[in-house]
Design a protein around this motif. Structure first.
Motif, mmCIF file in Angstrom:
data_model
loop_
_atom_site.group_PDB
_atom_site.id
_atom_site.type_symbol
_atom_site.label_atom_id
_atom_site.label_comp_id
_atom_site.label_asym_id
_atom_site.label_seq_id
_atom_site.Cartn_x
_atom_site.Cartn_y
_atom_site.Cartn_z
ATOM 1 N N ARG A 679 0.817 -1.225 0.000
ATOM 2 C CA ARG A 679 0.000 0.000 0.000
ATOM 3 C C ARG A 679 0.844 1.267 0.000
ATOM 4 O O ARG A 679 0.383 2.335 -0.381
ATOM 5 C CB ARG A 679 -0.914 -0.005 1.225
ATOM 6 N N MET A 680 2.090 1.169 0.475
ATOM 7 C CA MET A 680 2.912 2.358 0.639
ATOM 8 C C MET A 680 3.742 2.680 -0.596
ATOM 9 O O MET A 680 4.225 3.804 -0.741
ATOM 10 C CB MET A 680 3.861 2.164 1.839
ATOM 11 N N LEU A 681 3.932 1.714 -1.494
ATOM 12 C CA LEU A 681 4.814 1.940 -2.636
ATOM 13 C C LEU A 681 4.323 3.098 -3.497
ATOM 14 O O LEU A 681 5.099 3.969 -3.910
ATOM 15 C CB LEU A 681 4.924 0.663 -3.482
ATOM 16 N N PHE A 682 3.022 3.144 -3.760
ATOM 17 C CA PHE A 682 2.482 4.191 -4.615
ATOM 18 C C PHE A 682 2.659 5.568 -3.966
ATOM 19 O O PHE A 682 2.966 6.558 -4.649
ATOM 20 C CB PHE A 682 1.006 3.927 -4.908
ATOM 21 N N GLU A 683 2.495 5.633 -2.643
ATOM 22 C CA GLU A 683 2.653 6.917 -1.953
ATOM 23 C C GLU A 683 4.110 7.397 -2.044
ATOM 24 O O GLU A 683 4.365 8.587 -2.247
ATOM 25 C CB GLU A 683 2.223 6.783 -0.498
ATOM 26 N N ARG A 684 5.048 6.470 -1.888
ATOM 27 C CA ARG A 684 6.456 6.866 -1.984
ATOM 28 C C ARG A 684 6.793 7.317 -3.408
ATOM 29 O O ARG A 684 7.540 8.285 -3.618
ATOM 30 C CB ARG A 684 7.361 5.699 -1.565
ATOM 31 N N PHE A 685 6.258 6.635 -4.390
ATOM 32 C CA PHE A 685 6.478 7.025 -5.785
ATOM 33 C C PHE A 685 5.870 8.408 -6.043
ATOM 34 O O PHE A 685 6.478 9.252 -6.726
ATOM 35 C CB PHE A 685 5.852 5.987 -6.723
ATOM 36 N N SER A 686 4.675 8.642 -5.493
ATOM 37 C CA SER A 686 4.018 9.946 -5.677
ATOM 38 C C SER A 686 4.884 11.080 -5.140
ATOM 39 O O SER A 686 5.038 12.126 -5.781
ATOM 40 C CB SER A 686 2.654 9.943 -4.979
ATOM 41 N N GLU A 687 5.458 10.851 -3.939
ATOM 42 C CA GLU A 687 6.322 11.877 -3.354
ATOM 43 C C GLU A 687 7.556 12.118 -4.231
ATOM 44 O O GLU A 687 7.995 13.262 -4.402
ATOM 45 C CB GLU A 687 6.754 11.445 -1.946
ATOM 46 N N THR A 688 8.084 11.040 -4.791
ATOM 47 C CA THR A 688 9.289 11.159 -5.624
ATOM 48 C C THR A 688 9.019 12.009 -6.859
ATOM 49 O O THR A 688 9.782 12.942 -7.179
ATOM 50 C CB THR A 688 9.796 9.767 -6.040
ATOM 51 N N PRO A 719 18.478 2.182 -7.445
ATOM 52 C CA PRO A 719 18.730 1.394 -6.229
ATOM 53 C C PRO A 719 17.896 1.809 -5.029
ATOM 54 O O PRO A 719 17.660 1.012 -4.137
ATOM 55 C CB PRO A 719 20.231 1.624 -5.973
ATOM 56 N N GLU A 720 17.465 3.093 -4.993
ATOM 57 C CA GLU A 720 16.728 3.547 -3.818
ATOM 58 C C GLU A 720 15.419 2.758 -3.628
ATOM 59 O O GLU A 720 15.064 2.353 -2.533
ATOM 60 C CB GLU A 720 16.410 5.044 -3.926
ATOM 61 N N GLU A 721 14.661 2.557 -4.685
ATOM 62 C CA GLU A 721 13.364 1.906 -4.565
ATOM 63 C C GLU A 721 13.114 0.836 -5.621
ATOM 64 O O GLU A 721 12.262 -0.005 -5.450
ATOM 65 C CB GLU A 721 12.236 2.957 -4.683
ATOM 66 N N TYR A 722 13.827 0.902 -6.719
ATOM 67 C CA TYR A 722 13.593 -0.009 -7.846
ATOM 68 C C TYR A 722 12.127 0.035 -8.302
ATOM 69 O O TYR A 722 11.463 -0.975 -8.447
ATOM 70 C CB TYR A 722 13.981 -1.447 -7.482
ATOM 71 N N TYR A 723 11.628 1.283 -8.485
ATOM 72 C CA TYR A 723 10.277 1.417 -9.029
ATOM 73 C C TYR A 723 10.235 0.855 -10.449
ATOM 74 O O TYR A 723 11.195 0.970 -11.207
ATOM 75 C CB TYR A 723 9.863 2.898 -9.111
ATOM 76 N N VAL A 747 -1.360 10.687 -9.818
ATOM 77 C CA VAL A 747 -0.441 11.296 -8.856
ATOM 78 C C VAL A 747 -0.660 12.806 -8.784
ATOM 79 O O VAL A 747 -0.679 13.402 -7.701
ATOM 80 C CB VAL A 747 1.020 10.984 -9.229
ATOM 81 N N PHE A 748 -0.872 13.464 -9.941
ATOM 82 C CA PHE A 748 -1.039 14.917 -9.978
ATOM 83 C C PHE A 748 -2.506 15.322 -9.958
ATOM 84 O O PHE A 748 -2.849 16.456 -10.331
ATOM 85 C CB PHE A 748 -0.331 15.478 -11.213
#
Length: 847
Positions: A679-688, A719-723, A747-748
């Motif tokens: 559930r958190m991966l999308f939120e971290r990607f959004s912030e990025t 390497p940070e997240e491998y999105y 995201v936007f």
């Protein structure tokens, strides 16, 4: 005296085997001392003790066939001589009498020899007249066996000889379904290599073979190919398949019937005691033959030309070895336990009772029995080989041990250190029966169960706890664990289970064997508890002691719990093997439309929870994949270790209290499509991406093509997240292939939510209706189903494009009746419209 003793023993062995010195029951004598001379009582007395020294220099027993013709020469020697010293003497005499078979004996040691094929074979009993007569028609041809072509369809050619001419086989789009429906079993490349290795060993003169193949690699299918090879080339008339457990007996019988019934007949011996000779394959447990040496009364050494031992070092270990050695002919052993599995085991300093030492000896004896003294089997295929070639799955091994459970597996036994009330330190060793009483306090069991369920893999379709097998110390322990697991499940999923989440499956439970079958068939205590159209067992955990270790096939198992120490390497290998098989969870969905919605349909991992350092016991300094910390005490003071099972248990700062453990259990909600992967991966990607000014500017300008290239190059696979796109699709629990543009729009906040596959289908169908404005209002529903099926199903598209409409009779995605209800002109227009205007990629399932 040695000569007299030998004569008495040989006489008795001949009579026990059914040979007659004198006419009996209307049957003539069939033992002679000289050609055409029947022995009388006076003859026997006249020979005296020195039966080897006569005026002619020797006395041979000549055994006659049912027509009174010379059949077998029995060359007798005194007990102080090896029977083999008479080998050439017997050969000359046998040739002079036109006999093909020879028995060499000194009363204690015996050899059976087919002069036309090979060397003398040790035997422990003489063949019966009937068995020996049957052997006369057996004329093995090793060269035919060596030259026999064996391809991957070797078994299939027995199942369905004309399969290659079938239309469904010729059509590549239908081939996999054709194989599934007809249960065609093609040999995998490594199984082919095993059979070819055996052919090579025969070419080298060997008649004993050993296949070392990991659990889950299809040893029974490989054995079926070997059996067909021997029967087809007439190198065997009849095959004995030995197993060491009742469930394996039935499993082997069903497998051989499914695979080879067109060519030969298979029976289970105990169900066909009177007519087993009608079958080419006889399956039995080695234990049933051991009782009172029953095998010596039931069979003759020449009854079987090929003997196969499943789980060889079990089924020929100890006294069972005598059963295996009783028969002459070719021998094949199958084992999943490699000889070097205990390569780090210190055998020199081990105690005599160490189970590893016992099994080490059994493994060594097994390799010697099958002519592999060098340690190299005829063929080897390990778990790592299977994982590397993507046939098997390696476990994710979870370290969930404590200090006390680790000490259970110390070289000295179960040694526990504790401090008494006076502060004195003590060490005490316990046996297996003490485990529960002294160390399985209620709270300890609870923390084990809670740890297991909180970290278990979830079913990828329904999201519930994945199917699991837990191995307990004893039947009483299994009952306790099942009760605790059901209590925890009731708190995790209120109202969803009625004490049927976990089931005790041990010999004390009525119908336990049927429980194991129902669990594999996904109907143990019900089915589809969370998703109506999903065929999976309502019971999620089977708690057993040893019933589900060897030969149990349940490919959708996702979790194994070792809630007990394991001392046997074979048991450890077998238990681990319960989870190594691959599985596609879509096969259990009854609604074809939902199959495309499963984000991760294939089993790619399973967890092995090790609460007792079993892995380190067998493999020094084992590297665990995952290490768990057990829950910490909440609000209770310091306490010593409790060994009486009543008080709190404190170890390494962790106190296991029943009420505390149960109070920390969190309720879980499972949606209709199961639990989200991350559930958190999308939120971290959004912030990025929001923090990247270049991306924000390109979104504002609508420069989507440039954005696609930029994100792929600058954001994905770092390497940070491998999105990557696939991870993002799964993180948002999408039911279709989202595009990168859609993800960035979400995201936007350019779109409120992702459109589902159903929403897009309705939009596309609405566009079609707007373009063509069909007048047949009553056919709209059928047209919608036709539109959806053609758009989402490769199978339906192939049927429509190739005009194989009759095959819709068995297609749940689009029935023939629905297709017939579509007006004729739209049967052509809809496919044309979809090909021209709709992107199939948006509706494709995940790879």
């Amino acid at each position: 005296m040695s000569e007299a003793a030998a004569r008495v023993k040989i006489n008795r062995l001949l009579e026990e085997a059914g040979w007659r010195f004198f006419a009996e029951d209307g049957k003539p004598a069939n033992i002679c001392l000289e050609p055409s001379v029947t022995i009388t009582t006076q003859d026997l007395d006249a020979l005296g003790d020195d039966f080897e020294r006569t005026s002619r220099g020797f006395i041979d027993f000549l055994l006659l066939d049912e027509n009174g013709y010379p059949f077998i020469v029995l060359e007798a020697k005194s007990e102080d001589k090896t029977p083999l010293v008479g080998k050439e003497q017997a050969r000359r005499y046998a040739r002079s009498q036109d006999c093909r078979f020879v028995i060499l004996s000194n009363g204690s040691q015996h050899y059976y020899w087919d002069l036309d094929h090979g060397n003398p074979h040790p035997i422990v009993a003489f063949p019966t007249p009937d068995s020996a007569s049957g052997r006369r028609d057996y004329s093995p041809n090793p060269q035919a066996l060596i030259d026999e072509p064996v391809g991957d369809d070797y078994i299939v050619l027995t199942q369905q000889p004309n399969y290659a001419n079938q239309a469904a086989w010729k059509n590549e789009n239908e081939r996999e379904e054709f194989k599934r429906v007809n249960k065609l079993r093609f040999l995998r490349p490594y199984q082919l290599r095993a059979v070819h290795a055996l052919q090579g060993a025969v070419k080298g003169g060997s008649d004993r073979f050993l296949f070392e193949m990991a659990t889950g690699t299809g040893k029974t299918l490989t054995a079926a190919a070997v059996i067909k090879l021997f029967l087809r080339t007439r190198n065997a008339r009849r095959v004995l398949f030995l197993v060491d457990r009742l469930e394996l007996e039935d499993q082997a019988y069903k497998a051989f019937r499914e695979l080879l019934s067109a060519d030969c007949q298979t029976v289970i011996y105990k169900q066909n005691r009177d007519d087993w000779r009608r079958a080419e394959i006889v399956v039995t447990t080695v234990q049933s033959l051991q009782v009172d040496n029953k095998y010596r009364r039931l069979f003759s050494p020449t009854d079987f030309d090929l003997v196969i031992s499943d789980e060889a070092h079990r089924s020929i270990g100890g006294n069972a070895r005598a059963v295996f050695d009783f028969f002459v002919g070719y021998k094949l052993g199958l084992t999943a336990t490699p000889r070097d599995y205990l390569k780090n085991f210190d055998e020199v300093n081990a105690t005599i009772h160490d189970p590893r030492a016992v099994e080490r000896r059994l493994l060594r004896d097994t390799y010697r029995t099958f002519g592999c003294e060098s340690g190299e089997p005829t063929f080897r295929y390990s778990l790592l080989d299977g994982v590397r070639e993507r046939y098997l799955i390696n476990p994710t091994v979870v370290d969930a041990r404590t200090d006390v459970t680790t000490q259970i597996l110390s070289d000295e036994g179960f040694v526990a250190a504790f401090t008494d009330v006076e502060g004195e330190e003590h060490e005490e060793a316990y046996r297996k029966r003490d485990f529960e009483k002294r160390f399985y306090a209620e709270a300890t069991n609870q923390v084990f169960c809670k740890t297991f369920l909180e970290n278990a893999l979830r079913d990828p379709v329904s999201g519930e706890i994945g199917k699991s097998i837990v191995f307990a110390v004893s039947q009483n322990h299994a009952a306790k664990l099942a009760q605790i697991l059901n209590e925890i499940a009731d708190k995790m999923y209120p109202g969803k289970y009625q004490s049927d989440f976990a089931v005790q499956v041990t010999s004390q439970v009525a119908d336990a064997q049927q429980f194991t079958i129902n669990f594999a068939n996904n109907n143990l205590l019900g089915m589809a508890n969370f998703l109506e159209s999903y065929r999976t067992s309502k019971a999620r955990v089977c708690v057993t002691v040893g019933m589900m270790t060897t030969g149990y096939d349940c490919t959708d198992v996702l979790n194994l719990g070792l809630f007990r120490p394991i001392f046997s390497p074979t048991d450890f290998v077998q238990i681990k093997g319960r989870g190594t098989r691959r599985h596609d969870f879509r096969e259990q969905l009854l609604d074809e439309r939902l199959k495309q919605d499963v984000a991760a349909p294939e089993k790619t991992a399973f967890k092995l929870f090790d609460f007792f350092a079993n892995c380190e016991y067998f493999e020094t300094e084992f590297n665990y994949d995952e290490v768990l910390k057990l829950p910490q005490s909440r609000g209770r003071g310091e306490s010593g270790n409790s060994v009486d099972g009543n008080g709190p248990v404190l170890r390494d700062g962790y106190e296991y209290l029943g009420e505390d453990i149960l109070s920390t259990i969190q309720e879980e909600t499972i949606g209709p499509r199961g639990m989200k992967v991350d559930r958190m991966l999308f939120e971290r990607f959004s912030e990025t991406v929001r923090g990247d000014a270049a991306i924000a500017a390109a979104v504002a300008q609508g420069e989507w093509e440039r954005l696609d290239d930029y994100v792929q190059r600058e954001v994905f696979d770092k390497p940070e997240e491998y999105y990557n796109l696939e991870k993002l699709r799964r993180a948002v629990d999408a039911d279709r292939r989202l595009t990168l543009r859609e993800i960035l729009e979400r995201v936007f906040d350019l779109i409120p939510e992702f459109k589902s596959k159903r929403d897009l289908l309705e939009e596309e169908f609405a566009k079609f209706l707007a373009d063509y404005e069909p007048e047949e209002a009553g056919a709209i529903s059928a047209m919608r189903s036709y539109f959806e099926a053609y758009l989402t199903s490769d199978r339906i598209r192939a049927i429509i494009n190739e005009k194989q409409y009759a095959e819709l009779a068995t297609e749940p995605a689009l029935s023939f009746a629905t297709f017939s209800a579509v007006p004729e002109k739209y049967r052509r227009l809809i496919p044309d419209y979809i090909r021209d205007y709709v992107s199939l990629n948006k509706f494709a399932p995940y790879p």
